[in-house]
Write a protein that holds these residues in place. Structure first.
Motif, PDB file in Angstrom:
ATOM      1  N   UNK A   1     -24.457  39.060   4.163  1.00 22.55           N
ATOM      2  CA  UNK A   1     -24.623  38.428   3.899  1.00 22.55           C
ATOM      3  C   UNK A   1     -25.711  38.010   3.731  1.00 22.55           C
ATOM      4  N   UNK A   2     -26.393  37.071   2.960  1.00 24.71           N
ATOM      5  CA  UNK A   2     -27.653  36.668   2.705  1.00 24.71           C
ATOM      6  C   UNK A   2     -28.245  35.765   2.014  1.00 24.71           C
ATOM      7  N   UNK A   3     -28.715  35.505   2.827  1.00 26.11           N
ATOM      8  CA  UNK A   3     -29.711  33.940   3.021  1.00 26.11           C
ATOM      9  C   UNK A   3     -31.010  33.308   1.621  1.00 26.11           C
ATOM     10  N   UNK A   4     -31.092  33.196   1.184  1.00 25.22           N
ATOM     11  CA  UNK A   4     -32.304  32.759   0.067  1.00 25.22           C
ATOM     12  C   UNK A   4     -32.532  31.769  -0.118  1.00 25.22           C
ATOM     13  N   UNK A   5     -34.328  31.368   0.100  1.00 21.39           N
ATOM     14  CA  UNK A   5     -34.628  29.822   0.596  1.00 21.39           C
ATOM     15  C   UNK A   5     -35.348  30.069  -0.108  1.00 21.39           C
ATOM     16  N   UNK A   6     -35.704  28.885  -0.832  1.00 17.94           N
ATOM     17  CA  UNK A   6     -36.983  27.817  -2.034  1.00 17.94           C
ATOM     18  C   UNK A   6     -37.262  27.245  -1.073  1.00 17.94           C
ATOM     19  N   UNK A   7     -38.767  27.628  -0.339  1.00 16.94           N
ATOM     20  CA  UNK A   7     -39.410  26.259   0.586  1.00 16.94           C
ATOM     21  C   UNK A   7     -40.418  25.831  -0.325  1.00 16.94           C
TER      22      UNK A   7
ATOM     23  N   UNK B   1     -37.840  33.251   0.710  1.00 13.71           N
ATOM     24  CA  UNK B   1     -37.486  34.112   1.561  1.00 13.71           C
ATOM     25  C   UNK B   1     -35.972  34.104   1.498  1.00 13.71           C
ATOM     26  N   UNK B   2     -35.943  35.428   2.221  1.00 11.48           N
ATOM     27  CA  UNK B   2     -35.023  36.540   1.776  1.00 11.48           C
ATOM     28  C   UNK B   2     -34.379  37.294   3.373  1.00 11.48           C
ATOM     29  N   UNK B   3     -32.931  36.679   3.155  1.00 12.63           N
ATOM     30  CA  UNK B   3     -32.007  37.616   4.981  1.00 12.63           C
ATOM     31  C   UNK B   3     -30.884  37.594   4.475  1.00 12.63           C
ATOM     32  N   UNK B   4     -30.844  39.034   4.862  1.00  8.07           N
ATOM     33  CA  UNK B   4     -30.158  40.147   4.205  1.00  8.07           C
ATOM     34  C   UNK B   4     -29.417  40.722   5.607  1.00  8.07           C
ATOM     35  N   UNK B   5     -28.365  40.472   6.147  1.00  7.79           N
ATOM     36  CA  UNK B   5     -27.532  41.070   7.100  1.00  7.79           C
ATOM     37  C   UNK B   5     -27.054  42.250   7.039  1.00  7.79           C
ATOM     38  N   UNK B   6     -27.360  43.401   8.064  1.00  5.17           N
ATOM     39  CA  UNK B   6     -26.926  44.730   8.051  1.00  5.17           C
ATOM     40  C   UNK B   6     -26.241  45.161   9.368  1.00  5.17           C
ATOM     41  N   UNK B   7     -25.668  44.476   9.999  1.00  2.00           N
ATOM     42  CA  UNK B   7     -24.626  44.427  10.720  1.00  2.00           C
ATOM     43  C   UNK B   7     -24.411  42.959  11.858  1.00  2.00           C
ATOM     44  N   UNK B   8     -22.643  43.316  12.065  1.00  2.31           N
ATOM     45  CA  UNK B   8     -22.316  44.361  11.982  1.00  2.31           C
ATOM     46  C   UNK B   8     -20.697  43.997  10.526  1.00  2.31           C
ATOM     47  N   UNK B   9     -19.788  44.612  10.940  1.00  2.00           N
ATOM     48  CA  UNK B   9     -19.646  44.398   9.660  1.00  2.00           C
ATOM     49  C   UNK B   9     -18.815  43.078   8.663  1.00  2.00           C
ATOM     50  N   UNK B  10     -18.623  42.443   9.811  1.00  2.00           N
ATOM     51  CA  UNK B  10     -17.839  40.748   9.579  1.00  2.00           C
ATOM     52  C   UNK B  10     -18.764  40.274   8.249  1.00  2.00           C
ATOM     53  N   UNK B  11     -20.477  40.234   8.793  1.00  2.00           N
ATOM     54  CA  UNK B  11     -21.709  39.938   8.308  1.00  2.00           C
ATOM     55  C   UNK B  11     -22.228  40.891   7.666  1.00  2.00           C
ATOM     56  N   UNK B  12     -21.816  42.022   7.273  1.00  2.00           N
ATOM     57  CA  UNK B  12     -23.080  43.169   6.790  1.00  2.00           C
ATOM     58  C   UNK B  12     -22.502  42.235   5.017  1.00  2.00           C
TER      59      UNK B  12
ATOM     60  N   UNK C   1     -25.942  39.815  16.033  1.00  2.00           N
ATOM     61  CA  UNK C   1     -26.466  40.256  14.568  1.00  2.00           C
ATOM     62  C   UNK C   1     -27.538  40.687  13.586  1.00  2.00           C
ATOM     63  N   UNK C   2     -27.394  41.802  13.304  1.00  2.00           N
ATOM     64  CA  UNK C   2     -28.517  42.391  12.249  1.00  2.00           C
ATOM     65  C   UNK C   2     -29.427  42.101  11.821  1.00  2.00           C
ATOM     66  N   UNK C   3     -30.411  41.821  10.900  1.00  2.00           N
ATOM     67  CA  UNK C   3     -31.182  41.157   9.595  1.00  2.00           C
ATOM     68  C   UNK C   3     -32.080  42.126   9.193  1.00  2.00           C
ATOM     69  N   UNK C   4     -32.567  41.533   7.682  1.00  2.00           N
ATOM     70  CA  UNK C   4     -33.960  42.335   7.786  1.00  2.00           C
ATOM     71  C   UNK C   4     -34.274  41.038   7.086  1.00  2.00           C
ATOM     72  N   UNK C   5     -35.795  40.566   7.072  1.00  2.00           N
ATOM     73  CA  UNK C   5     -36.047  39.099   6.925  1.00  2.00           C
ATOM     74  C   UNK C   5     -37.141  39.867   6.102  1.00  2.00           C
TER      75      UNK C   5
END
Length: 267
Positions: free
Chosen positions: A97-103, A84-95, A68-72
């Motif tokens: 998908x975003x995780x937002x965290x407040x720590x 923090x914000x994690x955004x998946x860019x590949x593959x198609x079934x994960x593209x 899986x490929x992602x940007x942080x």
């Protein structure tokens, strides 16, 4: 009689010291463990924000892999914590998908995940943060930025790891109900105070997972970041590796880009 009385007092004092010594050592080790954790955080304070691209490789017990490929994106909130914000860019079934965290430094973290297939945002409940993040061996708890105040500490020893002199410290979550670990044993290199390894123990106090950071590089003459993180699950035989690249600091991120309401309008 005077000599006997003096000897008796000395013996009593020595015994009192023997009784008090273990408690004093425990307190000293707790203070040293906390001081090491605080120094780790102090050296990584002031980065403002950073971004990085990453490739996550998931391996099952048979050695089969998926990628899986992602940007942080991570934003420092002075005196409060990090977002923090994690955004998946590949593959198609994960593209997308975003995780937002407040720590937060002391209060429980907030986390939300946007699921494009369902076109909705789901809040991650405190009791489920030990669950697998997108099928990997990293949990939601592992992914959230770490805060010193969320743990109590104990210094264990000094030893070498891969030729590097390290402090070995164990930490215990303050909020035991929201953590999937009873404790973590950390190896921190003495020269730069970088986390090199973490052994994570489950709620039965058995070794669960080991996380290893490697190939550190320094950015801006101050901030160290690993190029590789490897999480191994000793109970399932699975593992997940993350390769980081293209770190950029001071990119001008602001809190508006980490607004939870924006997830509902994600692509």
């Amino acid at each position: 009689m005077k000599n006997k009385h003096t000897l008796s007092l000395m013996s009593a004092a020595m015994m009192a010291g023997m009784i008090l010594l273990p408690g004093a050592v425990v307190a000293q080790d707790a203070a040293k463990g906390l001081a090491i954790a605080q120094e780790v955080k102090r050296r990584d304070t002031g980065y403002k924000d950073f971004t990085t691209a990453a490739k996550m490789t998931l391996r099952n017990a048979q050695g089969q892999t998926s990628v899986k490929e992602l940007e942080v994106k991570t934003l420092e909130i002075p005196g409060k914590g990090e977002k923090s914000l994690i955004v998946f860019t590949a593959p198609a079934d994960s593209k997308d998908t975003i995780l937002l965290s407040y720590s937060y430094r002391t209060q429980p973290d907030d986390q939300w995940i946007y699921l494009p297939a369902m076109k909705r945002t789901k809040r991650i409940a405190s009791g489920t943060k030990s669950g697998s993040f997108v099928g990997s061996e990293f949990s939601y708890e592992d992914i959230s930025p770490q805060q010193v105040e969320k743990y109590t500490y104990n210094f264990l020893r000094e030893e070498s790891l891969g030729g590097q002199a390290c402090f070995v410290v164990e930490r215990y979550p303050v909020d035991k109900k929201s953590s999937g670990y009873t404790k973590q044993v950390l190896w921190i290199d003495k020269a730069e105070y970088r986390p090199l390894k973490a052994e994570n123990y489950d709620r039965k106090d058995a070794l669960y997972k080991t996380l290893v950071f490697s190939k550190y590089q320094k950015y801006g003459g101050k901030f160290w970041r690993p190029s590789s993180a490897e999480m191994t699950n000793h109970q399932s035989g699975k593992s997940t590796g993350i390769a980081f690249a293209d770190y950029k600091f001071g990119t001008g991120l602001d809190e508006a880009q980490f607004d939870q309401s924006r997830l509902d309008h994600a692509p």
